[in-house]
Design a protein around this motif. Structure first.
Motif, PDB file in Angstrom:
ATOM      1  N   SER A  32      -3.492  28.005-124.180  1.00  0.00           N
ATOM      2  CA  SER A  32      -2.397  28.877-124.616  1.00  0.00           C
ATOM      3  C   SER A  32      -1.170  28.539-123.787  1.00  0.00           C
ATOM      4  O   SER A  32      -1.275  28.024-122.676  1.00  0.00           O
ATOM      5  CB  SER A  32      -2.772  30.350-124.454  1.00  0.00           C
ATOM      6  OG  SER A  32      -2.950  30.657-123.093  1.00  0.00           O
ATOM      7  N   ARG A  33       0.003  28.839-124.346  1.00  0.00           N
ATOM      8  CA  ARG A  33       1.265  28.543-123.667  1.00  0.00           C
ATOM      9  C   ARG A  33       2.082  29.815-123.491  1.00  0.00           C
ATOM     10  O   ARG A  33       2.817  30.200-124.378  1.00  0.00           O
ATOM     11  CB  ARG A  33       2.066  27.554-124.482  1.00  0.00           C
ATOM     12  CG  ARG A  33       2.082  26.223-123.834  1.00  0.00           C
ATOM     13  CD  ARG A  33       3.025  25.286-124.492  1.00  0.00           C
ATOM     14  NE  ARG A  33       2.332  24.021-124.556  1.00  0.00           N
ATOM     15  CZ  ARG A  33       2.740  22.984-125.205  1.00  0.00           C
ATOM     16  NH1 ARG A  33       3.854  23.030-125.860  1.00  0.00           N
ATOM     17  NH2 ARG A  33       2.042  21.887-125.203  1.00  0.00           N
ATOM     18  N   PRO A  34       1.962  30.465-122.313  1.00  0.00           N
ATOM     19  CA  PRO A  34       2.777  31.659-122.091  1.00  0.00           C
ATOM     20  C   PRO A  34       4.260  31.325-121.907  1.00  0.00           C
ATOM     21  O   PRO A  34       5.114  32.139-122.209  1.00  0.00           O
ATOM     22  CB  PRO A  34       2.190  32.269-120.817  1.00  0.00           C
ATOM     23  CG  PRO A  34       1.483  31.167-120.133  1.00  0.00           C
ATOM     24  CD  PRO A  34       1.062  30.198-121.199  1.00  0.00           C
ATOM     25  N   LYS A  35       4.554  30.126-121.401  1.00  0.00           N
ATOM     26  CA  LYS A  35       5.928  29.649-121.209  1.00  0.00           C
ATOM     27  C   LYS A  35       5.996  28.210-121.703  1.00  0.00           C
ATOM     28  O   LYS A  35       4.979  27.523-121.758  1.00  0.00           O
ATOM     29  CB  LYS A  35       6.308  29.695-119.724  1.00  0.00           C
ATOM     30  CG  LYS A  35       6.263  31.080-119.116  1.00  0.00           C
ATOM     31  CD  LYS A  35       6.528  31.009-117.627  1.00  0.00           C
ATOM     32  CE  LYS A  35       6.279  32.344-116.979  1.00  0.00           C
ATOM     33  NZ  LYS A  35       6.351  32.285-115.523  1.00  0.00           N
ATOM     34  N   PRO A  36       7.180  27.712-122.025  1.00  0.00           N
ATOM     35  CA  PRO A  36       7.278  26.333-122.533  1.00  0.00           C
ATOM     36  C   PRO A  36       6.773  25.255-121.578  1.00  0.00           C
ATOM     37  O   PRO A  36       6.292  24.228-122.010  1.00  0.00           O
ATOM     38  CB  PRO A  36       8.774  26.156-122.804  1.00  0.00           C
ATOM     39  CG  PRO A  36       9.312  27.529-122.951  1.00  0.00           C
ATOM     40  CD  PRO A  36       8.466  28.411-122.090  1.00  0.00           C
ATOM     41  N   VAL A  37       6.864  25.465-120.265  1.00  0.00           N
ATOM     42  CA  VAL A  37       6.456  24.419-119.322  1.00  0.00           C
ATOM     43  C   VAL A  37       5.157  24.756-118.607  1.00  0.00           C
ATOM     44  O   VAL A  37       4.788  24.086-117.646  1.00  0.00           O
ATOM     45  CB  VAL A  37       7.570  24.159-118.281  1.00  0.00           C
ATOM     46  CG1 VAL A  37       8.785  23.551-118.945  1.00  0.00           C
ATOM     47  CG2 VAL A  37       7.921  25.420-117.537  1.00  0.00           C
ATOM     48  N   VAL A  38       4.447  25.797-119.064  1.00  0.00           N
ATOM     49  CA  VAL A  38       3.200  26.224-118.439  1.00  0.00           C
ATOM     50  C   VAL A  38       2.129  26.339-119.514  1.00  0.00           C
ATOM     51  O   VAL A  38       2.366  26.891-120.580  1.00  0.00           O
ATOM     52  CB  VAL A  38       3.368  27.588-117.724  1.00  0.00           C
ATOM     53  CG1 VAL A  38       2.048  28.081-117.193  1.00  0.00           C
ATOM     54  CG2 VAL A  38       4.391  27.480-116.609  1.00  0.00           C
ATOM     55  N   GLU A  97      -4.144  27.535-114.719  1.00  0.00           N
ATOM     56  CA  GLU A  97      -2.786  27.299-115.181  1.00  0.00           C
ATOM     57  C   GLU A  97      -2.345  25.938-114.678  1.00  0.00           C
ATOM     58  O   GLU A  97      -2.670  25.552-113.559  1.00  0.00           O
ATOM     59  CB  GLU A  97      -1.872  28.396-114.637  1.00  0.00           C
ATOM     60  CG  GLU A  97      -0.500  28.417-115.248  1.00  0.00           C
ATOM     61  CD  GLU A  97       0.276  29.638-114.815  1.00  0.00           C
ATOM     62  OE1 GLU A  97       0.206  30.653-115.517  1.00  0.00           O
ATOM     63  OE2 GLU A  97       0.928  29.571-113.759  1.00  0.00           O
ATOM     64  N   THR A  98      -1.624  25.227-115.509  1.00  0.00           N
ATOM     65  CA  THR A  98      -1.143  23.906-115.124  1.00  0.00           C
ATOM     66  C   THR A  98       0.301  23.727-115.560  1.00  0.00           C
ATOM     67  O   THR A  98       0.737  24.311-116.547  1.00  0.00           O
ATOM     68  CB  THR A  98      -2.007  22.785-115.717  1.00  0.00           C
ATOM     69  OG1 THR A  98      -1.536  21.540-115.224  1.00  0.00           O
ATOM     70  CG2 THR A  98      -1.983  22.776-117.221  1.00  0.00           C
ATOM     71  N   LYS A  99       1.004  22.949-114.787  1.00  0.00           N
ATOM     72  CA  LYS A  99       2.378  22.580-115.118  1.00  0.00           C
ATOM     73  C   LYS A  99       2.497  21.065-115.246  1.00  0.00           C
ATOM     74  O   LYS A  99       3.563  20.530-115.423  1.00  0.00           O
ATOM     75  CB  LYS A  99       3.327  23.101-114.043  1.00  0.00           C
ATOM     76  CG  LYS A  99       3.349  24.609-113.974  1.00  0.00           C
ATOM     77  CD  LYS A  99       4.240  25.096-112.875  1.00  0.00           C
ATOM     78  CE  LYS A  99       4.149  26.605-112.802  1.00  0.00           C
ATOM     79  NZ  LYS A  99       4.875  27.177-111.694  1.00  0.00           N
ATOM     80  N   THR A 100       1.368  20.390-115.151  1.00  0.00           N
ATOM     81  CA  THR A 100       1.317  18.935-115.209  1.00  0.00           C
ATOM     82  C   THR A 100       0.949  18.500-116.622  1.00  0.00           C
ATOM     83  O   THR A 100      -0.052  18.945-117.168  1.00  0.00           O
ATOM     84  CB  THR A 100       0.259  18.395-114.227  1.00  0.00           C
ATOM     85  OG1 THR A 100       0.532  18.916-112.941  1.00  0.00           O
ATOM     86  CG2 THR A 100       0.264  16.893-114.184  1.00  0.00           C
ATOM     87  N   GLN A 101       1.757  17.621-117.188  1.00  0.00           N
ATOM     88  CA  GLN A 101       1.482  17.126-118.528  1.00  0.00           C
ATOM     89  C   GLN A 101       0.548  15.926-118.444  1.00  0.00           C
ATOM     90  O   GLN A 101       0.619  15.132-117.515  1.00  0.00           O
ATOM     91  CB  GLN A 101       2.779  16.717-119.219  1.00  0.00           C
ATOM     92  CG  GLN A 101       2.581  16.303-120.659  1.00  0.00           C
ATOM     93  CD  GLN A 101       3.902  15.998-121.346  1.00  0.00           C
ATOM     94  OE1 GLN A 101       4.941  15.957-120.715  1.00  0.00           O
ATOM     95  NE2 GLN A 101       3.850  15.781-122.637  1.00  0.00           N
ATOM     96  N   LEU A 132      -8.586  17.207-123.277  1.00  0.00           N
ATOM     97  CA  LEU A 132      -7.500  18.157-123.493  1.00  0.00           C
ATOM     98  C   LEU A 132      -6.157  17.464-123.311  1.00  0.00           C
ATOM     99  O   LEU A 132      -5.963  16.740-122.340  1.00  0.00           O
ATOM    100  CB  LEU A 132      -7.596  19.312-122.492  1.00  0.00           C
ATOM    101  CG  LEU A 132      -8.880  20.119-122.481  1.00  0.00           C
ATOM    102  CD1 LEU A 132      -8.874  21.094-121.318  1.00  0.00           C
ATOM    103  CD2 LEU A 132      -9.026  20.864-123.792  1.00  0.00           C
ATOM    104  N   ASP A 133      -5.242  17.702-124.233  1.00  0.00           N
ATOM    105  CA  ASP A 133      -3.865  17.229-124.094  1.00  0.00           C
ATOM    106  C   ASP A 133      -3.051  18.389-123.541  1.00  0.00           C
ATOM    107  O   ASP A 133      -2.619  19.273-124.287  1.00  0.00           O
ATOM    108  CB  ASP A 133      -3.302  16.757-125.432  1.00  0.00           C
ATOM    109  CG  ASP A 133      -3.855  15.411-125.844  1.00  0.00           C
ATOM    110  OD1 ASP A 133      -4.118  14.597-124.932  1.00  0.00           O
ATOM    111  OD2 ASP A 133      -4.021  15.176-127.040  1.00  0.00           O
ATOM    112  N   ILE A 134      -2.845  18.386-122.226  1.00  0.00           N
ATOM    113  CA  ILE A 134      -2.136  19.464-121.565  1.00  0.00           C
ATOM    114  C   ILE A 134      -0.638  19.282-121.770  1.00  0.00           C
ATOM    115  O   ILE A 134      -0.099  18.195-121.543  1.00  0.00           O
ATOM    116  CB  ILE A 134      -2.480  19.497-120.055  1.00  0.00           C
ATOM    117  CG1 ILE A 134      -3.988  19.585-119.849  1.00  0.00           C
ATOM    118  CG2 ILE A 134      -1.755  20.605-119.339  1.00  0.00           C
ATOM    119  CD1 ILE A 134      -4.621  20.850-120.343  1.00  0.00           C
ATOM    120  N   LEU A 135       0.034  20.349-122.195  1.00  0.00           N
ATOM    121  CA  LEU A 135       1.474  20.372-122.444  1.00  0.00           C
ATOM    122  C   LEU A 135       1.927  19.287-123.417  1.00  0.00           C
ATOM    123  O   LEU A 135       3.029  18.765-123.326  1.00  0.00           O
ATOM    124  CB  LEU A 135       2.261  20.274-121.139  1.00  0.00           C
ATOM    125  CG  LEU A 135       2.152  21.484-120.229  1.00  0.00           C
ATOM    126  CD1 LEU A 135       2.800  21.194-118.880  1.00  0.00           C
ATOM    127  CD2 LEU A 135       2.789  22.705-120.860  1.00  0.00           C
TER     128      LEU A 135
END
Length: 184
Positions: A32-38, A97-101, A132-135
């Motif tokens: 899920s994406r609570p924010k565009p970069v998270v 939670e991740t911020k790394t694409q 998984l394709d993160i971000l």
């Protein structure tokens, strides 16, 4: 072929006769994406004891999530249970939670448990997860385009009327079939 089927049946009967736990684990992940970069990763592990005995000192360990890329938000990656009874189901969840694409391939979770008849700890592994394709950029979902229906409504109307007309002409009427039965 018959010999291999007999061996499989014998093996299954032998496993059923042993009074031991048989732990099966299923690992599920949702993004899920609570924010565009998270991006949040919800991990759920379901444990089942399909055996005929209780598993003791059950430890669930899912440490395949590197700390450089994933931060634990809720829950724990490690959980310990005193027992897992035959036929019982236990669920364990945690959120990362991740911020790394990038692309991430997780490993199965490791489940260790003790059997009273054996001195060594037994090990089981959960089902693996798909990469998984993160971000990753995801195209928007295509929904029914009402604009197209509005644009081609006259054509849709004509085609519908022609289809209904052909159906009525091609299908036999009930009154004519009854009349033909009376004549016979």
């Amino acid at each position: 072929m018959a010999r291999s089927l007999a061996l499989v049946a014998l093996l299954l009967l032998g496993l059923a006769a042993v009074d031991a736990p048989f732990v099966v684990a299923h690992k599920k992940v949702s993004l899920s994406r609570p924010k565009p970069v998270v991006e949040r990763v919800a991990v759920s592990l379901d444990l089942y004891d399909q055996g005929s005995a209780t598993a003791y000192d059950v430890t669930i360990n899912d440490d395949s999530w590197p700390a450089e890329a994933f931060e634990l938000v809720t829950g724990e990656k490690l959980k310990t249970l005193e027992t897992l009874d035959p036929g019982a189901t236990v669920s364990h969840t945690f959120v990362l939670e991740t911020k790394t694409q990038g692309r991430f391939q997780g490993s199965p979770a490791v489940i260790k448990y003790r059997v009273p008849t054996k001195t060594a700890l037994q090990e089981a592994y959960s089902t693996p997860i798909f990469p998984l394709d993160i971000l990753a950029e995801r195209p928007p979902e295509k929904k029914f385009e009402w604009r197209l229906l509005a644009k081609y409504r006259s054509l849709v109307s004509v085609v519908s009327f022609v289809g209904v007309f052909i159906y009525l002409v091609a299908s036999p009427s009930k009154s004519s079939s009854k009349a033909s039965k009376k004549r016979l």
